[in-house]
Enzyme design. Structure first.
Site: not given
Ligand SMILES: NC(=O)c1ccc[n+]([C@@H]2O[C@H](COP(=O)([O-])OP(=O)(O)OC[C@H]3O[C@@H](n4cnc5c(N)ncnc54)[C@H](OP(=O)(O)O)[C@@H]3O)[C@@H](O)[C@H]2O)c1
Length: 277
Positions: A23, A44, A161, A192, A19
């Site tokens: 982000g 991806r 989730y 958070g 990922g």
């Molecule tokens: N943002 C928040 O508030 C928050 C809070 C708590 C925990 N988290 C956790 O932190 C982590 C990162 O989240 P983020 O906020 O950075 O999310 P994000 O901005 O939506 O980024 C998600 C990343 O995962 C990749 N991804 C999504 N589906 C995929 C797939 N099927 N195969 C491979 N890669 C995939 C996306 O890239 P592509 O689309 O290019 O594949 C992107 O690089 C996650 O585990 C999330 O649950 C986030």
């Protein structure tokens, strides 16, 4: 699809980040590159990964391998597992790719949430096990798993989730328990709300999140890495007083001696006796 941007210098353990195209994962990539680590970036969107790889190579001179893969696709996931198992330079896994679906369970179908289970649970589990085994064989390494505060607080957003992130918290502790004897460090990070694309992708919309609870993504990763450097197994970047987490842990540990016994607790024995009468 695989592409490589290289320099001739191998500096430290290579860090594989899932990922990484945007982000939290993209900020981890920048921070580890700044620390002099070569990288394997997985997501991806090849074009976004390539843009990031070129930027990091130019800024920090590190080698960056791009692995475009959909981690909900079994054969593409297995390719990344194999890479972790076979590349002796990979010594850190940032198990970060995750997805949220902001829908209530009632009125939804199981299929609406399948990608949450496939990515947050199945892919994170398989990559975690692949890394633990590979790093243990190599004499050490580190696994950073991105969980969420929802993994311990379904009240502020549960559903599939929250359940998936509760799994990541417990699974991280299992990895830590087994990894410790093999010099494999494991950290669960519980962010958070963090300002990334995840909110819009989930269907909730970032404009619906109170800015007072929304952390900047750079601050989040820097705090998580400070926890990593301090050797924490669980890091909650928002939590002001670590004593609150220690009290939570102490309450949990107090349960341990009584969680499995050969008789029901007295309060239930009374009810069973009443039913039998
Ligand atoms: N943002 C928040 O508030 C928050 C809070 C708590 C925990 N988290 C956790 O932190 C982590 C990162 O989240 P983020 O906020 O950075 O999310 P994000 O901005 O939506 O980024 C998600 C990343 O995962 C990749 N991804 C999504 N589906 C995929 C797939 N099927 N195969 C491979 N890669 C995939 C996306 O890239 P592509 O689309 O290019 O594949 C992107 O690089 C996650 O585990 C999330 O649950 C986030």
């Amino acid at each position: 699809m695989t592409s490589t941007v290289t320099t001739s210098t191998v500096i430290k353990d290579t860090v594989l980040i899932t990922g990484a195209s945007t982000g939290i994962g993209a900020v981890y990539a920048e921070r580890f590159a700044k620390r002099g680590h070569n990288l394997v970036l997985v997501a991806r969107d090849f074009q976004r990964l390539e843009n990031l790889a070129n930027r990091l190579w130019e800024a920090y001179g590190v080698n960056v391998i791009i692995e475009a893969a959909d981690l909900t696709n079994r054969s593409e996931l297995e390719r990344i597992e194999q890479l972790i198992a076979s590349d002796p330079h990979i010594g850190v896994l940032v198990n970060n790719a995750g997805v949220a679906v902001a829908k209530p369970l009632i009125g939804s179908t199981p299929d609406d949430f399948q990608k949450v289970v496939d990515l947050n649970v199945t892919a994170a589990t398989r990559l975690g096990i692949a890394a633990l085994n590979a790093f243990a064989k190599r004499g050490g390494g580190a696994i950073i798993n991105l969980a969420s505060v929802l993994g311990i607080a379904h009240e502020i957003g549960g559903g599939v989730y929250g359940g998936s992130k509760a799994f990541v918290v417990n699974f991280s502790r299992a990895l830590h328990q087994e990894g410790a004897a093999h010099n494999v460090r494991v950290q669960a990070v519980l962010p958070g709300a963090t300002r990334t694309e995840m909110w819009d992708r989930s269907g909730r919309g970032i404009e619906n999140v109170d800015p007072a609870i929304l952390m900047d993504v750079h601050d989040l990763v820097d705090a998580a890495l400070a926890g990593f450097d301090a050797g924490e197994v669980v890091t909650i970047p928002s939590l002001p007083d670590v004593a609150d987490w220690q009290a939570f842990e102490a309450a949990r540990l107090k349960l341990l001696p009584n969680l499995s016994r050969n008789t029901p607790a007295p309060r239930y024995r009374v009810k069973l006796a009443e039913q039998a009468a």
